[in-house]
Motif scaffolding. Structure first.
Motif, short mmCIF file in Angstrom:
data_model
loop_
_atom_site.label_atom_id
_atom_site.label_comp_id
_atom_site.label_asym_id
_atom_site.label_seq_id
_atom_site.Cartn_x
_atom_site.Cartn_y
_atom_site.Cartn_z
N GLU A 55 0.82 -1.22 0.00
CA GLU A 55 0.00 0.00 0.00
C GLU A 55 0.85 1.27 0.00
O GLU A 55 0.48 2.29 -0.57
CB GLU A 55 -0.93 -0.02 1.22
CG GLU A 55 -2.16 0.82 1.06
CD GLU A 55 -3.12 0.61 2.21
OE1 GLU A 55 -2.85 1.13 3.32
OE2 GLU A 55 -4.14 -0.08 2.00
N TYR A 87 -1.15 -4.53 1.85
CA TYR A 87 -0.83 -4.76 0.45
C TYR A 87 -2.02 -4.36 -0.41
O TYR A 87 -3.17 -4.38 0.05
CB TYR A 87 -0.48 -6.23 0.21
CG TYR A 87 0.79 -6.66 0.91
CD1 TYR A 87 1.98 -6.73 0.22
CD2 TYR A 87 0.79 -6.99 2.27
CE1 TYR A 87 3.16 -7.13 0.85
CE2 TYR A 87 1.96 -7.38 2.90
CZ TYR A 87 3.14 -7.44 2.20
OH TYR A 87 4.29 -7.82 2.82
N LYS A 88 -1.72 -4.01 -1.67
CA LYS A 88 -2.80 -3.60 -2.56
C LYS A 88 -2.92 -4.46 -3.82
O LYS A 88 -3.73 -4.16 -4.69
CB LYS A 88 -2.66 -2.13 -2.94
CG LYS A 88 -1.40 -1.79 -3.72
CD LYS A 88 -1.37 -0.32 -4.06
CE LYS A 88 -0.16 0.00 -4.91
NZ LYS A 88 -0.13 1.42 -5.30
N GLY A 89 -2.11 -5.51 -3.92
CA GLY A 89 -2.25 -6.38 -5.08
C GLY A 89 -1.01 -7.18 -5.40
O GLY A 89 -0.05 -7.24 -4.62
N LYS A 167 -1.78 -7.82 -13.63
CA LYS A 167 -1.83 -7.06 -12.38
C LYS A 167 -3.21 -7.24 -11.79
O LYS A 167 -4.22 -7.01 -12.46
CB LYS A 167 -1.54 -5.59 -12.61
CG LYS A 167 -1.48 -4.78 -11.33
CD LYS A 167 -1.14 -3.34 -11.60
CE LYS A 167 -1.18 -2.57 -10.30
NZ LYS A 167 -1.61 -1.20 -10.49
N ILE A 168 -3.25 -7.66 -10.53
CA ILE A 168 -4.52 -7.85 -9.84
C ILE A 168 -4.55 -6.91 -8.65
O ILE A 168 -3.71 -7.02 -7.75
CB ILE A 168 -4.67 -9.32 -9.38
CG1 ILE A 168 -4.64 -10.25 -10.60
CG2 ILE A 168 -5.96 -9.50 -8.57
CD1 ILE A 168 -4.53 -11.71 -10.28
N ASP A 169 -5.49 -5.98 -8.68
CA ASP A 169 -5.67 -5.06 -7.57
C ASP A 169 -6.59 -5.70 -6.54
O ASP A 169 -7.75 -6.00 -6.85
CB ASP A 169 -6.27 -3.74 -8.07
CG ASP A 169 -5.34 -2.99 -9.01
OD1 ASP A 169 -4.13 -2.98 -8.74
OD2 ASP A 169 -5.83 -2.42 -10.00
N ARG A 170 -6.05 -5.96 -5.36
CA ARG A 170 -6.85 -6.54 -4.28
C ARG A 170 -6.19 -6.18 -2.96
O ARG A 170 -5.06 -6.59 -2.69
CB ARG A 170 -6.92 -8.05 -4.43
CG ARG A 170 -7.84 -8.71 -3.43
CD ARG A 170 -7.88 -10.23 -3.55
NE ARG A 170 -8.04 -10.66 -4.92
CZ ARG A 170 -7.64 -11.86 -5.36
NH1 ARG A 170 -7.07 -12.72 -4.55
NH2 ARG A 170 -7.81 -12.20 -6.62
N ASN A 171 -6.87 -5.41 -2.14
CA ASN A 171 -6.33 -5.02 -0.84
C ASN A 171 -6.39 -6.19 0.14
O ASN A 171 -7.39 -6.90 0.21
CB ASN A 171 -7.12 -3.84 -0.26
CG ASN A 171 -6.93 -2.58 -1.08
OD1 ASN A 171 -5.86 -2.33 -1.64
ND2 ASN A 171 -7.97 -1.78 -1.18
N PHE A 172 -5.27 -6.38 0.86
CA PHE A 172 -5.26 -7.37 1.93
C PHE A 172 -4.21 -6.96 2.96
O PHE A 172 -3.26 -6.25 2.66
CB PHE A 172 -5.00 -8.79 1.40
CG PHE A 172 -3.68 -9.00 0.72
CD1 PHE A 172 -2.63 -9.61 1.39
CD2 PHE A 172 -3.50 -8.64 -0.61
CE1 PHE A 172 -1.41 -9.83 0.76
CE2 PHE A 172 -2.29 -8.86 -1.25
CZ PHE A 172 -1.24 -9.45 -0.57
N PHE A 182 -3.52 -16.48 -1.42
CA PHE A 182 -3.98 -15.50 -2.40
C PHE A 182 -4.47 -16.27 -3.62
O PHE A 182 -3.69 -16.96 -4.28
CB PHE A 182 -2.84 -14.56 -2.77
CG PHE A 182 -3.25 -13.35 -3.53
CD1 PHE A 182 -3.54 -12.17 -2.88
CD2 PHE A 182 -3.36 -13.37 -4.92
CE1 PHE A 182 -3.93 -11.02 -3.58
CE2 PHE A 182 -3.73 -12.25 -5.64
CZ PHE A 182 -4.02 -11.06 -4.96
N VAL A 184 -5.92 -16.78 -7.36
CA VAL A 184 -5.96 -16.20 -8.70
C VAL A 184 -6.64 -17.22 -9.61
O VAL A 184 -6.26 -18.39 -9.63
CB VAL A 184 -4.55 -15.88 -9.23
CG1 VAL A 184 -4.59 -15.42 -10.67
CG2 VAL A 184 -3.87 -14.85 -8.35
#
Length: 195
Positions: A55, A87-89, A167-172, A182, A184
Motif C-alpha cells: 500500500e 498490500y494492494k495487489g 496485475k490484480i488489484d486486491r487489498n489485503f 492468495f 488467482v
C-alpha cells in the motif's frame, strides 16, 4: 521447505484453473461461448517476476521464482515468507523475461520448471525460446455444432513480444505470523473467447 518466523507469514499463491464456473478438468467436454463442444488434454503456462504491491508503494518481489502451472483444477505454490503490512495487489508475467526465455533448458536440473519437459515440451528449438502457454485438446468442428469432438487443437504462445503482465488489484492485510492464501483464477473459457 520455507518456514515463517513469528513476524513473517507464508505466502501461498492458489491458482484456480477454471472453465466458466467449473474447475478445469481434463477430458471433460465443455461448451465455449458459442456453444461449441471441446475438451482439454493439456493446459500449461509459465508465471514469473511475481511481485506483491504494498500500500505504501513498496514492492515485495519473489526473486527467482518461476512457476510452471501444469494441471487443471487448483494448484498451490508456497512462494516464500512475507512481512506483515498492508498490500494492494500482485503483479506477475504470463511468460518469461527476455534473458530467461533465451536460456538453454538442458542446463537446468530435472526438477526445475525451466528444464526440458519430457511429457509435454515447453521449449521451441526452432525459435530458441520457451512456450509461455500451451493448450491442447479436442474440438467439435461441425458446422451445426453436433458435439462431435472430431479435431485436435493446440495453441502455443511464446516469444518475448507475447509476454503479458498481469496485475490484480486486491487489498489485503498481513498480520504477523498469519499465513496468506492468495487466490488467482484463470478462466479458460475467457481465454478461448473469439478464437
Amino acid at each position: 521447505d520455507t518456514v515463517a518466523s513469528p513476524i513473517e507469514s507464508l505466502f501461498t499463491l492458489q491458482l484456480k484453473n477454471t472453465f466458466g464456473d467449473e474447475d478445469l478438468t481434463y477430458f471433460k467436454p465443455v461448451a465455449d461461448t458459442t456453444g461449441r463442444q471441446l475438451y482439454f488434454e493439456v493446459s500449461r503456462y509459465y508465471l514469473s517476476n511475481i511481485e506483491l504491491l504494498k500500500e505504501n508503494g513498496e514492492i515485495h518481489p519473489f526473486v527467482g521464482r518461476i512457476l510452471l502451472v501444469k494441471h487443471g483444477g487448483n494448484i498451490n505454490f508456497i512462494l516464500d515468507t512475507i512481512p506483515a503490512g498492508k498490500y494492494k495487489g500482485i503483479k506477475m508475467n504470463l511468460g518469461l523475461d527476455e534473458r530467461t526465455n533465451a536460456s538453454n533448458p538442458a542446463t537446468f536440473a530435472d526438477n526445475d520448471p525451466l528444464a526440458l519437459q519430457d511429457d509435454v515440451p515447453m521449449f521451441w528449438d526452432g525459435f530458441n525460446g520457451y512456450i509461455f502457454m500451451r493448450l491442447e485438446g479436442q474440438l467439435d468442428t461441425t458446422s451445426n455444432k453436433l458435439g462431435v469432438l472430431d479435431k485436435a487443437f493446440r495453441y502455443e504462445i511464446g516469444r518475448d513480444d507475447n509476454r503479458r503482465v498481469i496485475k490484480i488489484d486486491r487489498n489485503f492485510t498481513v498480520s504477523p505470523g498469519i499465513d496468506v492464501d492468495f487466490v488467482v483464477e484463470l478462466d479458460h473459457k475467457e481465454l478461448l473467447k473469439n478464437l
